[in-house]
Write a protein that holds these residues in place. Structure first.
Motif, PDB file in Angstrom:
ATOM      1  N   ALA C 683      -6.135   6.872  -2.241  1.00  0.00           N
ATOM      2  CA  ALA C 683      -5.163   7.664  -2.990  1.00  0.00           C
ATOM      3  C   ALA C 683      -5.872   8.536  -4.033  1.00  0.00           C
ATOM      4  N   ARG C 722       1.796   7.984   3.817  1.00  0.00           N
ATOM      5  CA  ARG C 722       1.224   6.710   3.369  1.00  0.00           C
ATOM      6  C   ARG C 722       1.753   5.618   4.287  1.00  0.00           C
ATOM      7  N   PHE C 728      -3.751   6.008   4.820  1.00  0.00           N
ATOM      8  CA  PHE C 728      -3.051   7.292   4.869  1.00  0.00           C
ATOM      9  C   PHE C 728      -3.365   8.009   6.180  1.00  0.00           C
TER      10      PHE C 728
END
Ligand SMILES: [Zn+2]
Lengths: 205, 92, 1002
Positions: C683, C722, C728
């Motif tokens: 992230a 996500r 991801f």
């Protein structure tokens, strides 16, 4: 319900078994086949992480091949070196979910586990002229003392990235990205023509 | 040309992709830089005659980036190392 | 064949031809017979045919001068139809049954060529003639060019596709030996004895080099017996590769050499499965260059007449082919090598009318011939050959004391063959390509290798060593040294067999044979390009000093023979004119290839459908079977539209477009890039890559993201989903799939190695199908166990589940502006899922759509693609300013403060609509206020996308226009002067449909 192990190879509609090319009196210089329904899972982790090393050992039954270009084998499963922190587990298990889940369970989430079973088409090239055919395509040294059984190399053939695994002295597996499979297949057939070649039935596993 | 990937060994140039000057380090806090300093990082490169430290990627191989010390006049490559290694030799 | 009209020049025995295998062939439409083992040149000479070609510029008659790849004169056009190939040296064509060759550069025939008139006016065609004459008036240049192009040029190329195939091969070895003559064979033998992997390449069909064409002995037996033994020994070694018919064309960095093997050129047609030519790329640890030497012509009047030949070549025709190039010869020499040749010729029945030697003393070698009763003229020169289409005799004269003028007292001697020997030039081409440094050798009057810069060494006559025994010894030494340097440390040079060791004696340099006063007779230096002494003299008078410039001005050495026979002579004449020493003037650069290479060989198998790989989606076969028209997108072949019976292309495209907006359509988007990211810093990494934030994206959601380069320009856009806390999936545009992955890898390897993220391409794993249109939800709810309700599965959500009974993912994203989903299923099941959707949606009228409809749909929605992401647009230019996060650092962020990106005149994305409602907006048109205003017309921007919109029912477009967002509703012109199209356009919002996004959220 469909049987999810019935997977369609990229070459399905372009595949004709038989003998082609130059006359070879029953002794083709090259044999070609596609291997279908393999489970292929990429594993990326830190080579100095003991937890990772142990996890892979327990899941695969063999040590991680740290030596660049090497392969570890445990029964029908091969663990193939791709890069300093990346390997490819290959097994003949037709449902790829199983291998992925096994590896996922064994590793913590600093390890990437990615199912790539459908991403590659695996072609098997064998026969006395198999090395010559590879020489036509790839800028690698294919001498029998250099590229030996149990070695792997990623390189380029006819503008495509290919991972080559030497299975035995005259047998090689080519991992080709699925969308390039037909192009590579045609290239292999053209390159094998002068030696006479045989396309065998699709290998399941 | 043959380039020695630190992992895969000598491979044909065709498998590699040049990725720029290894002596340029991206600033860790670009916003603290003046326009001139940022311009220097972004756009200005030396063009030395002779030895040059470079970044290459083994793009059609193991895909790793590494450093190479190459003589841009003779194409001789004195050394290649992983990104965290330090290059040896070459300079006379 | 015993026609008394045709002189027979074939010896009854001897030579390396097979008299039991006669071959018929045709030259200029006439039938001849030669033998297996002949070249076209030897077979023609055996039939008494000397007139082969007309010269490049003056159309002078030309014959056969040499017996190898140095041949500058005897160029022919080979084969016919689609296999026709011009400018092939007759000396290198192996004869085969049914061979067809023709003269070129002549009309109507080589015997009577109308353009030969040029020869008569040749004094009006000096060096630089084109530059000087066709300068003005400027407007006529186009017409001049056509005339010149017709008159110039050599031969005609095939206009049909080449039916043959060509092959490439890669090889590695310890020692590559170039040249299979005595030095090369000995080098290969020595290197192979050490256990090294050896490759031996020779341009001839048969190993032996010079030995094939000489009456030499080795160990008191015919030298070719030794050659055969060594060849067989080498062939028996598994680590030796023998490559006859293989020219080593180029020497590149790190000892990479390119070879061309003529695998099928000696066969009637290379049909079947044998490639016609094969290119080898060889990486050699060490190289031995044993490339031999080339005899130099002498520069006297009419030295280009057919029947004037290099002395060594005449020997080769006797020994290798059993052919006499004439019956009554004059030999003109400045060194001793011609005396061995004279004896050889004499022994085989050629009458030696005289030997003309410019040296003052009779050498010991000459004395031997003199003792046999052969007439020798010392301190004499042949100053002119006499004859019109063949040499009939020579004019000779003594030299004055300085050797720079004739001293009178001419003698004319009749002959039908004039042999010349001006000394020998080592073939240093490959050595020089390898950046080796040359040195001028005063007594050998040539350049020889001095210092190597790559892993190579020279052996034999390419190093200026002439004696056979010395060549064998030098080869053995070089082969052993090379093996040693390649790591075979115990290697020693092998013993060499006994052989003669004749050298050339002293050479008396004679670069231009003096002419009688006021003589206009041309003395040629470069025979292929028709460069005579007068051209170089003129260049020097006009002020040319640099050898490189003189080369280009006079075209000296610029033919397909690369000046193999002319370089040294030309350089020497220029040096004399400039009053300088030869090494001061310097040598021109040798560039690859050594001999001309065909385009077929260079492209190899990469032609036609394999020029580049074609990528095919898992649904490709379905598209083919339903008659889709395809268009390339990068390497992918993607359906453009699916035409139905009775439809035009545009009917199909507009039908597909409207259908998506009213019903439901499927489009195959498998080519979009997909990148899988895993690791605990994923992230954070995405935050640093995109202008907008990803840290707070919940699991099960996706978000549109824009990525900048560090210079602030938009790099790519796409969505990120996500799938789990640290997992991801990123999508990229089709074109940027590779570059984005490479960029992410760079950032992780080089810029932020401390981040724990692994990126892997997932493009190939997933078959991606976009399902778009108001009925898309209904269709999907029939084939999946995922809850498709708007409440459970909101816009920009992602779900995993069963789709048509296989595991997959559904992303609720829209490119068309309609209610839409994208399905991802593993590729091997892609076709199954596509077909299931088509079946399940039959009553909903589900229909496939192609790239054309997709493009219209996205223009209507104002979505950007590569045309807008052109590397010159910023996030603000494209209307993404609101997305730019101020709470985190990201790539390209600093550049957004650059003055150039802040100024108010930047071009911004806007929509365009055709003002009259019917005129199309031209592709790539410029946006201007007034196209008829004073030039240069100020350009405000350009059209990036254009189409007819069935939804708007007008021609619309997207454009990048200066201060575009402030110009909404302004009326401007879109003009394309090149296509002479223009249209008045009104600027508008780029969102032509549903600007509030109600459709896609509904
Ligand atoms: Zn590598």
């Amino acid at each position: 319900m469909v049987d999810i192990t019935e997977r369609r190879s990229a070459l399905e509609s372009h595949y004709t078994a038989g003998t082609f090319g130059a006359e070879c009196n029953g002794h083709p210089g090259v044999m070609l086949a596609v291997r279908r329904n393999l489970s292929i899972v990429h594993v990326a982790g830190k080579p100095d992480d003991q937890t990772f090393i142990n996890a892979i050992k327990s899941a695969c039954g063999c040590d991680i091949p740290f030596e660049p270009g090497s392969v570890s084998v445990a029964g029908s499963l091969s663990l193939i070196w791709l890069a300093a922190d990346r390997w490819m587990a290959v097994s003949a298990e037709p449902d790829p979910g199983i291998l992925e889940a096994t590896l996922r369970r064994a590793c913590d989430d600093t390890v990437a586990v990615i199912d790539a079973s459908h991403a590659s088409t695996v072609l098997r090239l064998s026969g006395p002229q198999a090395r010559t055919v590879l020489m036509k395509g790839a800028p690698l040294d294919f001498h029998a003392r250099t590229f030996t059984p149990g070695r792997v190399a990623t390189t380029m053939i006819s503008q495509c990235t290919v991972t080559l695994v030497c299975i035995d002295q005259d047998t090689f597996d080519l991992y080709v990205f699925r969308s390039f499979a037909q192009h590579m297949w045609e290239w292999l057939r053209d390159a094998s023509e002068e030696f006479g070649y045989e396309v065998s039935d699709i290998l399941s596993g | 040309m043959l380039i020695k990937c630190p992992w895969c060994g000598d491979r044909s140039l065709a498998e590699f992709s040049y990725q720029g000057d290894a002596t340029i380090i991206r600033p860790s806090d670009p916003l603290s830089l003046s326009d001139n300093q940022w311009n220097e990082y972004l756009n200005l490169r030396n063009n030395p005659k002779g030895w040059h430290d470079e970044i290459w990627q083994h793009l059609n191989g193991c895909r790793k980036h590494f450093k190479a010390r190459r003589n841009v006049v003779t194409h001789e490559i004195a050394d290649t190392k992983p990104m965290d290694g330090s290059l040896q030799g070459g300079r006379s | 064949m015993n026609n008394p009209q045709i002189p027979q020049y074939r010896l009854p025995e001897g030579g390396r031809i097979d008299r039991s295998r006669p071959l018929s062939f045709s030259f200029n439409g006439r039938a001849y017979v030669g033998y297996q083992g002949d070249t076209l040149a030897s077979a023609l000479l055996a039939n008494g045919v000397h007139l082969i070609a007309r010269s490049f510029k003056y159309h002078r008659p030309r014959g056969i001068m040499s017996a190898g790849s140095e041949e500058p004169c005897a160029m022919v056009t080979m084969r016919q139809g689609s296999r026709i190939e011009p400018n092939i040296r007759a000396t290198q064509i192996e004869l085969y049954e049914g061979l067809v060759a023709n003269s070129q550069n002549c009309w109507p025939s080589v015997n009577f060529d109308l353009q030969a008139i040029i020869n008569k006016v040749s004094r009006f065609l000096p060096s630089g003639f084109y530059y000087k004459t066709f300068k003005w008036p400027k407007f006529l240049w186009m017409s001049y060019e056509k005339v010149i192009r017709h008159a110039a040029g050599m031969g005609k190329v095939a206009t049909l596709p080449d039916p043959d195939h060509y092959d490439h091969m890669h090889a590695y070895c310890d020692v590559l030996v170039v040249g299979g003559g005595p030095a090369g064979l000995m080098a290969a033998k020595s290197a192979a004895a050490s256990g090294a992997r050896v490759m031996l390449a020779d341009e001839q069909a048969e190993f032996g080099g010079t030995l094939c064409g000489r009456a030499e002995k080795i160990s008191n037996k015919p030298a070719m017996d030794w050659v055969a033994r060594v060849r067989d020994e080498l062939a028996a070694r598994p680590d030796v590769t023998l490559l006859p018919r293989t020219v080593v064309a180029s020497y590149y960095d790190h000892n990479m050499l390119v070879l061309n093997q003529r695998t099928g050129e000696h066969l009637p047609t290379a049909e079947g499965f044998t490639p016609r030519q094969r290119i080898w790329k060889v990486w050699a640890k060490q190289v031995v260059l044993a490339t031999g030497a080339i005899e130099r012509p002498l520069v006297f009047g009419n030295n280009d007449l057919p029947g004037v030949m290099l002395t060594g070549a005449v020997q080769t025709y006797i020994s290798q082919y059993g052919v006499l190039a004439g019956k009554n010869a004059v030999i003109f020499t400045n060194n001793d090598s011609a005396y061995d040749a004279a004896a050889h010729m004499h022994d085989n029945g050629i009458k030696i009318a005289a030997i003309i030697d410019n040296r003052k003393q009779t050498s010991p070698a000459a004395q031997k011939l003199s003792d046999r009763g052969i007439l020798i003229f010392n301190n004499h020169v042949v100053y002119q050959a006499v004859g019109s289409k063949h040499v009939r005799g020579v004019n000779i004269s003594p030299l004055n004391e300085n050797g720079d003028k004739l001293s009178g007292g001419n003698i004319k001697i009749d002959c039908d063959l004039l042999c010349m020997s001006g000394g020998w030039t080592p073939s240093v081409h490959l050595f020089s390509q390898a950046r080796g440094k040359l040195r001028w050798h005063e007594t050998l009057t040539t350049f020889i290798p001095e210092k190597s810069f790559q892993q190579e060494r020279s052996a034999g006559s390419c190093k200026g060593v002439w004696g056979l025994s010395d060549c064998l010894k030098g080869g053995a030494k070089a082969g052993a040294e090379a093996a040693k340097a390649a790591g075979f440390t115990k290697t020693r040079a092998l013993k060499t067999p006994a052989a003669s060791n004749h050298d050339m004696g002293d050479i008396r340099a004679l670069w231009r044979v003096p002419q009688p006063p006021r003589s206009q007779t041309k003395r040629f230096i470069d025979f292929q390009d028709d460069v005579a002494t007068s051209d170089i003299e003129l260049a020097a008078r006009e002020g040319y000093r640099s050898v490189e410039l003189t080369k280009r001005y006079t075209t000296l050495g610029m033919g397909t023979d690369q000046g193999k026979t002319s370089n040294i002579n030309g350089l020497a004449v220029l040096s004399e004119e400039l009053g300088k020493h030869i090494p001061e003037v310097g040598l021109t650069t040798f560039r690859p290839p050594y001999t001309a290479q065909t385009l077929g060989a260079i492209s190899g198998p990469e032609r036609g459908g394999h020029f580049a790989p074609t990528r095919r989606s898992p649904v490709h076969d379905w598209h083919v079977s339903t008659g889709a028209s395809f268009m390339p997108a990068g390497l992918w072949m993607r359906p453009a539209y699916y035409q139905q019976p009775g439809e035009t292309m545009w009917d199909a495209i507009y039908r597909e477009t409207k259908h998506v907006r009213s019903h439901v359509g499927l489009v195959d988007v498998s080519s979009l890039g997909k990148i899988d990211l895993q690791g605990k810093d994923s992230a954070e990494f995405l935050n640093r890559c995109y202008i907008n934030g990803f840290a707070k994206l919940p699991v099960g959601k996706c978000r549109y993201g824009v990525m900048l380069r560090d210079d602030g320009m938009v790099f790519d856009d796409g969505t990120v989903s996500r799938l789990a806390e640290n997992h991801f999936m990123m999508t990229t545009t089709t074109a940027k799939a590779g570059p984005v992955l490479q960029y992410l890898e760079y950032l992780l390897d080089v810029v932020w190695p401390e981040l724990d993220v692994h990126v892997v391409s997932a493009t190939e794993q997933w078959c991606a199908i976009a399902v778009a249109g108001p009925k898309s939800r209904e269709l999907l709810s029939r084939i999946t166990d995922i809850d498709m309700s708007n409440e459970a599965f909101e816009f920009m959500g992602v779900r995993q589940g069963n789709i048509c009974d296989v595991p997959g993912r559904i992303y609720r994203i829209s490119f068309s502006g309609e209610l839409a989903y994208e399905i991802g299923v593993p590729s091997d099941w892609g076709l199954h899922v596509w077909e299931s959707l088509m079946t399940a949606g039959k009553d909903l009228k589900v229909s496939p759509y192609g790239l054309e409809a997709m493009s219209i749909l996205r223009i209507e929605k104002g979505h950007i693609v590569g045309a807008e992401l052109n590397g010159r647009t910023t996030a603000d230019d494209l209307g993404f300013a609101a997305m730019i996060s101020t709470r985190k650092p990201f790539m390209g962020q600093r550049s957004l403060r650059k003055p150039a990106l802040l100024e108010g005149e930047r071009k911004q994305l806007v929509g365009l609509i055709s003002l009259d409602g019917k005129t199309p907006i031209p592709r790539g048109a410029q946006i201007v206020v007034n196209p008829d205003g004073p030039t240069p017309v100020a350009m405000l921007g350009e059209v990036t996308s254009n189409c007819y919109s069935p939804h708007v029912e007008n021609h619309i477009g997207l454009a990048i226009v200066k201060r575009g967002r402030q110009r909404i509703d302004e009326i401007l012109w879109a003009t394309s002067p090149l296509t002479k199209q223009r249209v008045r356009v009104k600027l508008c919002s780029p969102h032509f449909i549903d600007p509030q996004g109600e459709r896609l959220r509904g």
